[in-house]
Design an enzyme around this catalytic site. Structure first.
Site, PDB file in Angstrom:
ATOM      1  N   SER A 185       2.306  -3.183  -3.742  1.00 29.79           N
ATOM      2  CA  SER A 185       2.237  -2.050  -4.677  1.00 29.79           C
ATOM      3  C   SER A 185       2.386  -2.460  -6.149  1.00 29.79           C
ATOM      4  O   SER A 185       2.994  -1.730  -6.941  1.00 29.79           O
ATOM      5  CB  SER A 185       3.264  -0.984  -4.295  1.00 29.79           C
ATOM      6  OG  SER A 185       2.932  -0.434  -3.037  1.00 29.79           O
ATOM      7  N   GLY A 203       0.784  -1.234   0.000  1.00 34.52           N
ATOM      8  CA  GLY A 203       0.000   0.000   0.000  1.00 34.52           C
ATOM      9  C   GLY A 203       0.813   1.280   0.000  1.00 34.52           C
ATOM     10  O   GLY A 203       0.257   2.367   0.135  1.00 34.52           O
TER      11      GLY A 203
HETATM   12  C1  PEP Z   1      -1.631  -6.879  -0.098  1.00 37.45           C
HETATM   13  O1  PEP Z   1      -2.127  -6.317   0.859  1.00 37.45           O
HETATM   14  O2  PEP Z   1      -1.588  -8.125  -0.158  1.00 37.45           O
HETATM   15  C2  PEP Z   1      -1.087  -6.063  -1.183  1.00 37.45           C
HETATM   16  C3  PEP Z   1      -0.292  -6.629  -2.046  1.00 37.45           C
HETATM   17  O3  PEP Z   1      -1.470  -4.749  -1.187  1.00 37.45           O
HETATM   18  P1  PEP Z   1      -1.077  -3.605  -2.250  1.00 37.45           P
HETATM   19  O4  PEP Z   1      -1.073  -4.227  -3.621  1.00 37.45           O
HETATM   20  O5  PEP Z   1      -2.140  -2.577  -2.098  1.00 37.45           O
HETATM   21  O6  PEP Z   1       0.275  -3.126  -1.874  1.00 37.45           O
END
Ligand code: PEP
Length: 230
Positions: A191, A159
């Site tokens: 991300s 995130g």
């Molecule tokens: C996750 O929480 O598993 C994740 C990969 O989140 P993000 O892609 O938003 O970083």
């Protein structure tokens, strides 16, 4: 074939699930798309053309465990995968490696594929090898490990918009493969978005990606699926 796992976390509602289903269901791909909505929305994915997963489960099959969700019920609703040990579960809900291993044992016994998340925090980044070795220690010798998937998710990347370099991802995933005798697929998560997915999927040790935030942007997620098709 690459895995593309969508983790909605605690987001989405009935209307969103319907729009998501309508858009994603008709996409044809050789790759393995696994959608993990919140528990109450799983029923919206009946006859889904891709795979269904859950974000967590109990380590018990059923019984007097108020508020818990049985892996048997998840199986009954069509889940072939369950994410366990996500860093948010470890950090916010204080889940231990022991509990995560119990969940893994119950899932593999039922023929459900666990997606085991591992990864270091920002502070422990220099010690990532030690952190991952501890997180993987119970799993690495287990006879059922070939039924699992391991997702490397550095906590500092989730995130945040920050990702490790492609060579750093390759180094960590190669380490995981070495530790587990290459018994199961290894994913990267943190991300991932439409701009970086191609580069990440081209890393030789990456068998797929786990996507949080970007999986909630239906157009972007659908493009990500199309992008790995070509
Ligand atoms: C996750 O929480 O598993 C994740 C990969 O989140 P993000 O892609 O938003 O970083």
């Amino acid at each position: 074939m690459k895995f593309l796992v969508a983790n909605w976390k605690m987001n989405g509602d009935v209307e969103f699930a319907e729009s998501f289903f309508e858009k994603i269901n008709s996409i044809k791909t050789e790759n393995q798309i696994v959608v993990c909505p919140p528990f109450p929305l799983l029923y919206k994915f009946k006859n889904f053309s891709h795979s269904l997963g859950a974000q967590n489960c109990s380590d018990r099959k059923n019984g007097a465990f108020t508020g818990e969700v049985s892996p048997l019920l998840l199986q009954n609703l069509g889940c072939k995968y369950v994410i366990i040990g996500h860093s948010e579960r470890r950090r916010i809900f204080k889940e231990s490696n022991e509990l995560i291993f119990e969940k893994y044992k119950t899932l593999t016994e039922l023929g459900i594929n666990p997606i085991i998340c591992v990864g270091e925090t920002e502070e422990s980044r220099p010690q990532w090898r030690d952190i991952l070795s501890i997180q993987l220690s119970k799993f690495k010798e287990d006879a059922n490990l070939s039924k699992a998937i391991i997702a490397y998710e550095p906590v500092w990347s989730i995130g945040s918009g920050k990702t490790p370099t492609t060579s750093e991802i390759h180094e960590v995933l190669s380490f995981i493969k070495q530790t587990t005798n290459s018994k199961c697929p290894t994913l990267y998560g943190g991300s991932v978005n439409i701009k970086n997915i191609s580069d990440i999927l081209q890393i030789p040790s990456v068998d797929g990606v786990l996507i949080g935030g970007a999986s909630l942007r239906i157009e972007e997620f659908s493009e990500m699926i199309q992008c790995i098709v070509c």
